[in-house]
Design a protein around this motif. Structure first.
Motif, PDB file in Angstrom:
ATOM      1  N   GLN A 226       0.831  -1.430   0.029  1.00 29.66           N
ATOM      2  CA  GLN A 226      -0.281   0.406   0.229  1.00 29.66           C
ATOM      3  C   GLN A 226       0.908   1.358   0.003  1.00 29.66           C
ATOM      4  O   GLN A 226       2.142   1.544   0.840  1.00 29.66           O
ATOM      5  N   ARG A 227       0.268   2.305  -0.675  1.00 28.25           N
ATOM      6  CA  ARG A 227       0.584   3.193  -0.804  1.00 28.25           C
ATOM      7  C   ARG A 227       0.414   4.702   0.284  1.00 28.25           C
ATOM      8  O   ARG A 227       0.978   5.482   0.891  1.00 28.25           O
ATOM      9  N   GLU A 228      -0.614   4.161  -0.019  1.00 28.12           N
ATOM     10  CA  GLU A 228      -1.693   5.145   1.656  1.00 28.12           C
ATOM     11  C   GLU A 228      -2.361   3.928   2.044  1.00 28.12           C
ATOM     12  O   GLU A 228      -2.959   2.662   1.425  1.00 28.12           O
ATOM     13  N   ASP A 229      -2.100   3.989   3.743  1.00 22.66           N
ATOM     14  CA  ASP A 229      -2.949   2.855   4.367  1.00 22.66           C
ATOM     15  C   ASP A 229      -5.360   3.563   4.365  1.00 22.66           C
ATOM     16  O   ASP A 229      -4.982   3.341   4.943  1.00 22.66           O
ATOM     17  N   SER A 230      -5.106   2.619   3.408  1.00 19.47           N
ATOM     18  CA  SER A 230      -6.302   2.677   2.918  1.00 19.47           C
ATOM     19  C   SER A 230      -7.143   2.091   3.870  1.00 19.47           C
ATOM     20  O   SER A 230      -8.668   2.322   4.032  1.00 19.47           O
ATOM     21  N   ILE A 231      -7.432   1.026   4.238  1.00 20.11           N
ATOM     22  CA  ILE A 231      -8.038  -0.366   5.360  1.00 20.11           C
ATOM     23  C   ILE A 231      -7.657   0.001   6.830  1.00 20.11           C
ATOM     24  O   ILE A 231      -8.394  -0.688   7.869  1.00 20.11           O
ATOM     25  N   GLY A 232      -6.491   0.930   7.252  1.00 22.68           N
ATOM     26  CA  GLY A 232      -6.530   0.626   8.750  1.00 22.68           C
ATOM     27  C   GLY A 232      -5.633  -0.314   9.211  1.00 22.68           C
ATOM     28  O   GLY A 232      -5.066  -0.535  10.869  1.00 22.68           O
ATOM     29  N   ALA A 233      -5.142  -0.910   8.911  1.00 23.03           N
ATOM     30  CA  ALA A 233      -3.863  -1.907   8.632  1.00 23.03           C
ATOM     31  C   ALA A 233      -2.407  -1.826   9.742  1.00 23.03           C
ATOM     32  O   ALA A 233      -2.013  -2.361  10.450  1.00 23.03           O
ATOM     33  N   GLY A 234      -2.245  -0.685   9.265  1.00 22.32           N
ATOM     34  CA  GLY A 234      -1.305   0.090  10.086  1.00 22.32           C
ATOM     35  C   GLY A 234       0.389  -0.532   9.380  1.00 22.32           C
ATOM     36  O   GLY A 234       1.615   0.316  10.301  1.00 22.32           O
ATOM     37  N   ARG A 235      -0.012  -0.375   8.344  1.00 18.77           N
ATOM     38  CA  ARG A 235       1.870  -0.689   7.750  1.00 18.77           C
ATOM     39  C   ARG A 235       1.750  -0.914   5.757  1.00 18.77           C
ATOM     40  O   ARG A 235       0.178  -1.724   5.410  1.00 18.77           O
ATOM     41  N   SER A 236       2.668  -0.911   5.138  1.00 19.66           N
ATOM     42  CA  SER A 236       2.566  -0.722   3.709  1.00 19.66           C
ATOM     43  C   SER A 236       2.405  -2.230   3.431  1.00 19.66           C
ATOM     44  O   SER A 236       1.690  -1.989   2.538  1.00 19.66           O
ATOM     45  N   GLU A 237       3.065  -2.756   3.797  1.00 18.62           N
ATOM     46  CA  GLU A 237       2.970  -4.853   3.205  1.00 18.62           C
ATOM     47  C   GLU A 237       2.085  -5.249   4.161  1.00 18.62           C
ATOM     48  O   GLU A 237       1.999  -5.620   5.236  1.00 18.62           O
ATOM     49  N   LEU A 238       1.291  -5.852   3.069  1.00 17.42           N
ATOM     50  CA  LEU A 238       0.673  -7.035   3.664  1.00 17.42           C
ATOM     51  C   LEU A 238      -0.344  -7.689   3.170  1.00 17.42           C
ATOM     52  O   LEU A 238       0.503  -8.236   1.764  1.00 17.42           O
ATOM     53  N   LEU A 239      -0.427  -8.732   3.777  1.00 18.76           N
ATOM     54  CA  LEU A 239      -0.820 -10.890   3.118  1.00 18.76           C
ATOM     55  C   LEU A 239      -2.452 -10.426   3.481  1.00 18.76           C
ATOM     56  O   LEU A 239      -3.035 -10.489   4.578  1.00 18.76           O
ATOM     57  N   GLU A 329     -11.301  -2.699  -4.332  1.00 18.85           N
ATOM     58  CA  GLU A 329     -11.056  -1.795  -5.377  1.00 18.85           C
ATOM     59  C   GLU A 329     -10.014  -0.699  -4.126  1.00 18.85           C
ATOM     60  O   GLU A 329      -9.338  -0.037  -4.635  1.00 18.85           O
ATOM     61  N   LEU A 330     -10.143  -0.629  -3.242  1.00 18.67           N
ATOM     62  CA  LEU A 330      -9.905   0.094  -1.602  1.00 18.67           C
ATOM     63  C   LEU A 330      -8.580  -0.231  -2.522  1.00 18.67           C
ATOM     64  O   LEU A 330      -7.341   0.642  -1.911  1.00 18.67           O
ATOM     65  N   LEU A 331      -7.300  -1.547  -1.598  1.00 25.85           N
ATOM     66  CA  LEU A 331      -6.454  -2.166  -1.629  1.00 25.85           C
ATOM     67  C   LEU A 331      -5.536  -1.763  -3.291  1.00 25.85           C
ATOM     68  O   LEU A 331      -4.843  -1.630  -3.594  1.00 25.85           O
TER      69      LEU A 331
END
Length: 337
Positions: A226-239, A329-331
């Motif tokens: 994520q270049r922008e944390d749109s879902i509130g995960a608190g980090r840029s790299e997600l699985l 879509e957010l991701l």
């Protein structure tokens, strides 16, 4: 090598044993139970109104299972035993496989029995018990836990070639996100009914900036930056598990018929590229190791560098953060900004 960490929890839909009761046969009136107490040809029915609960499981340091804290069913911290694999047949000739899980208390007594069906169960349907297997329960559970690509999925090779997964061979060099070029250690292929926990997830082309449609197993984790944390995960790299992105249109369950599943194993757990999406390869742990050929399992041993060090830990996104119809879509947008 990094410190060895436990595998992340895996959630499976289970029914309490008391919800599946014998309506005909020697055990009539009794709930489903251990293999030693079951008899072939007994007929079981699901109690009307019964719904599956989410049982969250952890792999412990001793390579056994226990109930994870974020569970709906069971007592957090209790040990779990995989007792047996069962096969039922309905009056129309369809077969349904299931696993019997036993929750064990501190006195080593059975506190609760659960049944994990591999396809949906329905009330007012007769399920005749036609198979009791105490040998392959771990292997069948491993098939549920394994992350799999489907036939036709294009994998990015070292040269940049997009090669269908069914054309890959052991030793082929594949592009990975973290370690550059790596060789395939082992490839597995199986054909299963696309129902229940084996029904794949269809991700339409463009949904996550993927080049073509991508079809993977439900718990297959996709890597998203994520270049922008749109879902509130608190980090840029997600699985993100594919099943958590289902919205009914661009991401949907592809239920029915049969599906060819392929697992790719490298010397380490890798993030590779499938139809342009970064996605994980097979992770070997106590849940999945049972699918390996015995000689390969023996050669790998219990502690496998690149698998046991869990270098991708902490990247998983919890389901509540994705419980919204526009999550995909957010991701997609967040990865482009």
């Amino acid at each position: 090598m990094r410190p060895i960490r436990p595998a992340p929890p895996q959630s499976v839909p289970v029914y309490r044993a008391t919800h599946l009761v014998a309506t005909d046969g020697a055990n009539m009136g009794d709930a489903i139970s251990f293999a030693s107490e079951l008899l072939l040809d007994d007929v079981y029915e699901l109690t009307y109104g019964s719904k599956p609960q989410r049982l969250s499981m952890l792999t412990t340091a001793t390579q056994s299972f226990e109930v994870a804290p974020d569970t709906e069913a069971g007592t957090a911290g209790a040990r779990l035993h995989l007792d047996c694999a069962l096969t039922f047949m309905t009056p129309d000739g369809q077969t349904t496989d299931a696993i019997v899980l036993v929750e064990v208390d501190e006195s080593n007594h059975a506190a609760e029995i659960y049944i994990l069906p591999f396809s949906a169960l329905s009330s007012q349907v007769e399920y005749r018990l036609v198979g009791i297997d105490t040998v392959t329960a771990h292997k069948k559970f491993a098939q549920v836990a394994c992350v799999s690509f489907t036939r036709g999925t294009h994998i990015t090779m070292a040269s940049g070639e997009q090669r269908p997964i069914e054309e890959l061979q052991v030793g082929d060099r594949v592009l990975t996100r973290d370690d550059g070029i790596k060789s395939v250690r082992w490839i597995s292929q199986s054909t299963v009914r696309a129902v229940g926990e084996f029904a794949p997830i269809f991700i339409a082309a463009g949904t996550l900036n993927n080049t073509n449609d991508l079809i993977v197993s439900p718990d297959h984790r996709l890597f998203i930056y994520q270049r922008e944390d749109s879902i509130g995960a608190g980090r840029s790299e997600l699985l993100v598990k594919a099943r958590h992105l289902v919205n009914g249109y661009s991401v949907r369950v592809q239920d029915g018929g049969f599906v060819d599943y392929f697992q790719l194993l490298f010397d380490g757990h890798q993030i590779i590229y499938a139809e342009g999406i970064a996605a994980e390869s097979m992770l070997v742990d106590s849940r999945t190791k049972a699918v390996l050929p015995q000689e390969l399992s023996d050669a790998l041993g219990d502690l496998i560098p690149g698998h046991t060090d869990r270098r991708h830990d902490g990247l998983d996104v919890s389901e509540p953060l994705l419980n919204r119809p526009d999550a995909a879509e957010l991701l997609r947008k967040a990865s482009m900004r």
